[in-house]
Design an enzyme around this catalytic site. Structure first.
Site, PDB file in Angstrom:
ATOM      1  N   GLY A   1     -62.128 -12.291 -21.900  1.00 62.96           N
ATOM      2  CA  GLY A   1     -61.927 -11.163 -22.815  1.00 62.96           C
ATOM      3  C   GLY A   1     -63.151 -10.278 -22.775  1.00 62.96           C
ATOM      4  N   ARG A   2     -63.059  -9.231 -21.961  1.00 67.47           N
ATOM      5  CA  ARG A   2     -64.226  -8.354 -21.778  1.00 67.47           C
ATOM      6  C   ARG A   2     -64.473  -7.450 -22.968  1.00 67.47           C
ATOM      7  NH1 ARG A   2     -62.026  -6.669 -16.564  1.00 67.47           N
ATOM      8  NH2 ARG A   2     -63.143  -7.782 -14.960  1.00 67.47           N
TER       9      ARG A   2
ATOM     10  N   ARG B   1     -56.504 -18.684 -16.253  1.00 74.40           N
ATOM     11  CA  ARG B   1     -55.573 -17.833 -15.512  1.00 74.40           C
ATOM     12  C   ARG B   1     -54.736 -18.601 -14.500  1.00 74.40           C
ATOM     13  NH1 ARG B   1     -59.094 -12.863 -13.557  1.00 74.40           N
ATOM     14  NH2 ARG B   1     -58.439 -13.608 -11.533  1.00 74.40           N
TER      15      ARG B   1
ATOM     16  N   GLY C   1     -56.450  -1.312 -15.035  1.00 78.03           N
ATOM     17  CA  GLY C   1     -56.842  -0.610 -13.816  1.00 78.03           C
ATOM     18  C   GLY C   1     -55.630  -0.283 -12.953  1.00 78.03           C
ATOM     19  N   THR C   2     -54.744  -1.261 -12.819  1.00 77.34           N
ATOM     20  CA  THR C   2     -53.543  -1.088 -11.990  1.00 77.34           C
ATOM     21  C   THR C   2     -52.622  -0.018 -12.573  1.00 77.34           C
ATOM     22  OG1 THR C   2     -53.670  -3.429 -11.470  1.00 77.34           O
ATOM     23  CG2 THR C   2     -51.577  -2.353 -11.007  1.00 77.34           C
TER      24      THR C   2
ATOM     25  N   LEU D   1     -58.899  -2.400  -6.599  1.00 76.31           N
ATOM     26  CA  LEU D   1     -59.084  -1.271  -5.683  1.00 76.31           C
ATOM     27  C   LEU D   1     -60.215  -0.382  -6.167  1.00 76.31           C
ATOM     28  CD1 LEU D   1     -57.587  -0.131  -3.166  1.00 76.31           C
ATOM     29  CD2 LEU D   1     -56.386   1.382  -4.714  1.00 76.31           C
TER      30      LEU D   1
ATOM     31  N   ASP E   1     -55.514 -10.903 -21.035  1.00 70.20           N
ATOM     32  CA  ASP E   1     -56.332 -10.379 -22.151  1.00 70.20           C
ATOM     33  C   ASP E   1     -55.498  -9.783 -23.289  1.00 70.20           C
ATOM     34  OD1 ASP E   1     -58.413 -11.062 -20.537  1.00 70.20           O
ATOM     35  OD2 ASP E   1     -58.965  -9.017 -19.986  1.00 70.20           O
TER      36      ASP E   1
HETATM   37  O1  F6P Z   1     -58.663  -8.832 -16.812  1.00 69.59           O
HETATM   38  C1  F6P Z   1     -58.336 -10.166 -16.724  1.00 69.59           C
HETATM   39  C2  F6P Z   1     -59.567 -11.029 -16.562  1.00 69.59           C
HETATM   40  O2  F6P Z   1     -59.143 -12.356 -16.449  1.00 69.59           O
HETATM   41  C3  F6P Z   1     -60.625 -10.861 -17.643  1.00 69.59           C
HETATM   42  O3  F6P Z   1     -60.362 -11.611 -18.796  1.00 69.59           O
HETATM   43  C4  F6P Z   1     -61.860 -11.308 -16.919  1.00 69.59           C
HETATM   44  O4  F6P Z   1     -63.011 -10.746 -17.466  1.00 69.59           O
HETATM   45  C5  F6P Z   1     -61.646 -10.814 -15.538  1.00 69.59           C
HETATM   46  O5  F6P Z   1     -60.259 -10.696 -15.354  1.00 69.59           O
HETATM   47  C6  F6P Z   1     -62.244 -11.689 -14.473  1.00 69.59           C
HETATM   48  O6  F6P Z   1     -62.064 -11.065 -13.264  1.00 69.59           O
HETATM   49  P1  F6P Z   1     -62.377 -11.730 -11.854  1.00 69.59           P
HETATM   50  O7  F6P Z   1     -61.228 -12.645 -11.550  1.00 69.59           O
HETATM   51  O8  F6P Z   1     -62.439 -10.584 -10.923  1.00 69.59           O
HETATM   52  O9  F6P Z   1     -63.637 -12.495 -12.011  1.00 69.59           O
END
Ligand code: F6P
Length: 341
Positions: A170-171, A275, A104-105, A73, A127
């Protein structure tokens, strides 16, 4: 009681296990009605929801993704939601809202809670970077996927005398890189928390080959950066959700190593594979426990807090505490990982 549930942010294995657990505990034990908002907070703002009864959650425990859909969002829309919070409670007749999500959520959940909504948060993210909980579900699954990928890459790398640079998610926090790198016996691990020097990786690979080893695997978090002046690699722009657009460290590093070593180096970007798919048993159990405790908290009126794993116990912690800072990898954990190179 009427309970609203939503899943927001990046999806994560175990989300469906939480939804199922919430519905079972609420409907079976309390005779509650549960509604699920579609596509995260946008479903709440647009009034898109459906009733979740026991049939609706049948067979979803092992399913990846989220049956409710998810979205991120923008801040403006969140402000709009906070301003209309009390109208939303009245319109939907909600006695408790359970948002399941990451940083964020949960920040949004905290804002909504401050605006007067009865909120119980459930943390999730592959993460594992949320403060105030020892673990988030989804992390164990992601580490397993990345570990298996590196195990597999080792055999093909050895056959071709290659260096494999495996980029994992992993940002800002390198938990996935740290734990999958350790589990797979990676020869180098690069984390966002500690800028790396490509010259050290070159030295490590040369020493391995000099000892007769025929390959190397380097695990790099997507948010890792080279130390200043060690390699040409720029910072990306910030997108509308406040996230840096990465420039592809896995590909850049593989190219750099090939150039410096004169050996074939291949980037492997694991991306969203980490994921997707079914959660591990550990993640299913943690997610199920979080769902159960979220319903209990709602019935106690324990709002403005989220479920959290402390040791082996599930406890409730203030949302405010959970969103103040990210849980990054401490330097002693990095030192332990370095000792296995
Ligand atoms: O926050 C979880 C995550 O999987 C991060 O590890 C990754 O950088 C990000 O989401 C990727 O987001 P999106 O699915 O919006 O590309």
């Amino acid at each position: 009681m009427r309970i609203g549930v939503l899943t927001a942010g990046g999806d994560c294995p175990g989300l469906n296990a939480v939804i199922r657990s919430v519905v079972h505990r609420a409907v079976d034990n309390y005779g509650d009605e549960v509604i699920g908002f579609e596509d995260g907070y946008s479903g709440l703002l647009d009034g898109r929801y459906r009733t979740l009864d026991l049939d609706a959650v049948s067979g979803i425990l092992a399913r990846g993704g989220t049956i409710l859909g998810s979205s991120r969002l923008e801040r403006d829309r969140l402000r709009e939601a906070c301003e209309n919070a009390s109208d939303m409670i009245r319109d939907f007749g909600i006695d408790a809202l359970i948002p399941i999500g990451g940083e964020g959520t949960l920040t949004a959940a905290h804002m909504l809670s401050e605006a007067g909504l009865p909120v119980v948060g459930v943390p999730k993210t592959i993460d594992n970077d949320i403060s105030s909980t020892d673990r988030t579900f989804g992390f164990d699954t992601a580490v397993g996927v990345a570990t298996e990928a590196m195990d597999r890459l080792k055999t093909t790398a050895e056959s071709h005398q290659r260096v494999m640079v495996v980029e994992v998610m992993g940002r800002h926090a390198g938990w996935i890189a740290l734990e999958s790198g350790m589990a797979a016996g990676a020869h180098g691990i690069c984390l966002p928390e500690r800028p790396f020097d490509p010259a050290q990786l070159v030295k490590m690979v040369e020493e391995r080959f000099a000892r007769g080893k025929k390959f190397a695997v380097i695990c790099v978090a997507e948010g890792a950066h080279p130390a200043d002046g060690t390699m040409d690699y720029g910072k990306g722009e910030i997108d509308k959700f406040g996230h840096e657009r990465f420039q592809g460290i896995g590909t850049a590093l593989a190219y750099e190593l090939e150039r410096r070593l004169g050996k074939e180096s291949k980037p492997v970007i694991l991306g969203h594979v980490q994921r997707g798919g079914t959660p591990t048993a550990y993640d299913r159990v943690l997610a199920t426990r979080f769902g159960w405790h979220a319903v209990e908290a709602a019935h106690r009126g324990d709002f403005g807090r989220m479920t959290s794993l402390r040791g082996t116990d599930i406890v409730m912690v203030p949302l405010a505490e959970a969103v103040t800072e990210l849980k990054t990898v401490p330097s002693d954990r990095m030192d332990e990982a370095e000792s296995v190179f």
